[in-house]
Design a protein around this motif. Structure first.
Motif, mmCIF file in Angstrom:
data_model
loop_
_atom_site.group_PDB
_atom_site.id
_atom_site.type_symbol
_atom_site.label_atom_id
_atom_site.label_comp_id
_atom_site.label_asym_id
_atom_site.label_seq_id
_atom_site.Cartn_x
_atom_site.Cartn_y
_atom_site.Cartn_z
ATOM 1 N N LEU A 9 0.850 -1.180 0.000
ATOM 2 C CA LEU A 9 0.000 0.000 0.000
ATOM 3 C C LEU A 9 0.892 1.239 0.000
ATOM 4 O O LEU A 9 1.616 1.486 0.966
ATOM 5 N N PHE A 10 0.831 1.992 -1.087
ATOM 6 C CA PHE A 10 1.702 3.156 -1.269
ATOM 7 C C PHE A 10 0.972 4.454 -0.933
ATOM 8 O O PHE A 10 -0.200 4.626 -1.279
ATOM 9 N N ASP A 11 1.690 5.374 -0.322
ATOM 10 C CA ASP A 11 1.250 6.765 -0.277
ATOM 11 C C ASP A 11 1.446 7.360 -1.671
ATOM 12 O O ASP A 11 2.201 6.813 -2.493
ATOM 13 N N LEU A 12 0.800 8.486 -1.939
ATOM 14 C CA LEU A 12 0.927 9.136 -3.250
ATOM 15 C C LEU A 12 1.917 10.291 -3.232
ATOM 16 O O LEU A 12 2.985 10.213 -3.840
ATOM 17 N N ASP A 13 1.565 11.357 -2.538
ATOM 18 C CA ASP A 13 2.380 12.573 -2.559
ATOM 19 C C ASP A 13 3.720 12.351 -1.867
ATOM 20 O O ASP A 13 3.783 11.885 -0.729
ATOM 21 N N ASP A 14 4.782 12.701 -2.570
ATOM 22 C CA ASP A 14 6.156 12.579 -2.098
ATOM 23 C C ASP A 14 6.601 11.128 -1.905
ATOM 24 O O ASP A 14 7.599 10.859 -1.212
ATOM 25 N N VAL A 15 5.886 10.216 -2.548
ATOM 26 C CA VAL A 15 6.344 8.839 -2.701
ATOM 27 C C VAL A 15 6.280 8.488 -4.187
ATOM 28 O O VAL A 15 7.297 8.348 -4.841
ATOM 29 N N LEU A 16 5.075 8.391 -4.720
ATOM 30 C CA LEU A 16 4.907 8.077 -6.146
ATOM 31 C C LEU A 16 5.001 9.316 -7.035
ATOM 32 O O LEU A 16 5.255 9.209 -8.234
ATOM 33 N N CYS A 17 4.760 10.452 -6.456
ATOM 34 C CA CYS A 17 4.936 11.709 -7.201
ATOM 35 C C CYS A 17 5.482 12.758 -6.246
ATOM 36 O O CYS A 17 5.308 12.664 -5.039
ATOM 37 N N LYS A 105 -0.406 -7.788 -5.003
ATOM 38 C CA LYS A 105 -1.423 -6.744 -5.038
ATOM 39 C C LYS A 105 -0.789 -5.415 -4.627
ATOM 40 O O LYS A 105 0.046 -5.368 -3.731
ATOM 41 N N VAL A 106 -1.228 -4.340 -5.281
ATOM 42 C CA VAL A 106 -0.778 -3.003 -4.909
ATOM 43 C C VAL A 106 -1.979 -2.066 -4.875
ATOM 44 O O VAL A 106 -2.987 -2.296 -5.555
ATOM 45 N N ALA A 107 -1.870 -1.027 -4.083
ATOM 46 C CA ALA A 107 -2.905 0.000 -4.017
ATOM 47 C C ALA A 107 -2.263 1.277 -3.493
ATOM 48 O O ALA A 107 -1.133 1.266 -2.999
ATOM 49 N N VAL A 108 -3.011 2.372 -3.618
ATOM 50 C CA VAL A 108 -2.570 3.672 -3.114
ATOM 51 C C VAL A 108 -3.565 4.138 -2.059
ATOM 52 O O VAL A 108 -4.782 4.014 -2.244
ATOM 53 N N LEU A 109 -3.054 4.678 -0.954
ATOM 54 C CA LEU A 109 -3.892 5.318 0.060
ATOM 55 C C LEU A 109 -3.306 6.692 0.340
ATOM 56 O O LEU A 109 -2.178 6.811 0.813
ATOM 57 N N THR A 110 -4.094 7.724 0.028
ATOM 58 C CA THR A 110 -3.610 9.095 0.143
ATOM 59 C C THR A 110 -4.562 9.939 0.970
ATOM 60 O O THR A 110 -5.787 9.766 0.887
ATOM 61 N N ASN A 111 -4.020 10.832 1.779
ATOM 62 C CA ASN A 111 -4.837 11.808 2.491
ATOM 63 C C ASN A 111 -5.342 12.832 1.490
ATOM 64 O O ASN A 111 -4.618 13.756 1.101
ATOM 65 N N ASN A 112 -6.587 12.667 1.064
ATOM 66 C CA ASN A 112 -7.170 13.566 0.076
ATOM 67 C C ASN A 112 -8.680 13.413 0.046
ATOM 68 O O ASN A 112 -9.227 12.428 0.570
ATOM 69 N N CYS A 113 -9.332 14.363 -0.598
ATOM 70 C CA CYS A 113 -10.757 14.222 -0.871
ATOM 71 C C CYS A 113 -10.931 13.231 -2.021
ATOM 72 O O CYS A 113 -9.970 12.863 -2.701
#
Length: 204
Positions: A9-17, A105-113
């Motif tokens: 489970l990946f974060d988005l901001d400042d990890v994948l982008c 399996k992979v997914a993204v979990l980000t603090n966002n709306c």
């Protein structure tokens, strides 16, 4: 002995982008004709962004309230364009995610709306290419990082035992929250270190 990983489970901001908040502010300031400080106060200092991240306010009300704070008839497209201006895909991190996705399996979990997850194909196409619909905004689960409840709701939705999830985030508090929820956690520093960690866990 840790459980074998079945989901990364990946974060988005400042990890994948790479996320540039100042670029988002500048873009939106140009659209609404206000100074950067006013935009910053409207989004963050008002608490609006935090409420949206935690799912305490829906997307339509979020855009309407932000527009009212900026005294401008803000649209979803305005918000998306500003968010996109702040996001630069990290090619190496995305390459690693793609390699992991070939075996696990992979997914993204980000603090966002929810707007971010719903429009990830527009906001960050390389991430969408790897993760498809498996990009989740914290708002959809009614909590924001680092609340352990967020991680538990997310992995329950994904039907994976917490102990079999490796969560990757650049913020130590968020990693700690995941560990408190029973997930395995890793703090992202750079892609070289991440590659070593993924290899050590036989995820590549």
């Amino acid at each position: 002995m840790t459980a074998p990983i079945s989901l990364v489970l990946f974060d988005l901001d400042d990890v994948l982008c790479r996320y540039d908040r100042s670029a988002r502010i500048a873009h939106l300031a140009g659209v609404v004709g206000r100074d950067a400080q006013t935009v910053r106060q409207a989004i963050w200092d008002s608490g609006l962004e935090g409420r949206a991240d935690a799912g305490q306010i829906g997307d339509a009300d979020y855009i309407a309230e932000l527009g009212a704070l900026l005294d401008y008839p803000l649209t979803v497209d305005d918000w998306l364009d500003a968010r996109r201006a702040a996001m630069t895909p990290d090619a190496e991190a995305i390459r690693l995610a793609r390699e992991v996705a070939g075996r696990h399996k992979v997914a993204v979990l980000t603090n966002n709306c929810c707007l971010l997850a719903d429009h990830i194909h527009y906001l960050c196409p390389p991430v969408a290419d790897v993760f498809g619909a498996q990009v989740y905004a914290s708002a959809s689960f009614g909590f924001a990082k680092p609340s352990p409840d967020l991680y538990l709701r997310c992995v329950r939705h994904l039907r994976v035992e917490p102990a079999k999830v490796l969560f990757i985030d650049d913020v130590e508090a968020n990693v700690t929250g995941a560990i408190q929820a029973g997930l395995q956690g890793y703090r992202f520093v750079d892609t070289a270190a991440l590659e070593r960690e993924l290899a050590a866990q036989q995820l590549l």
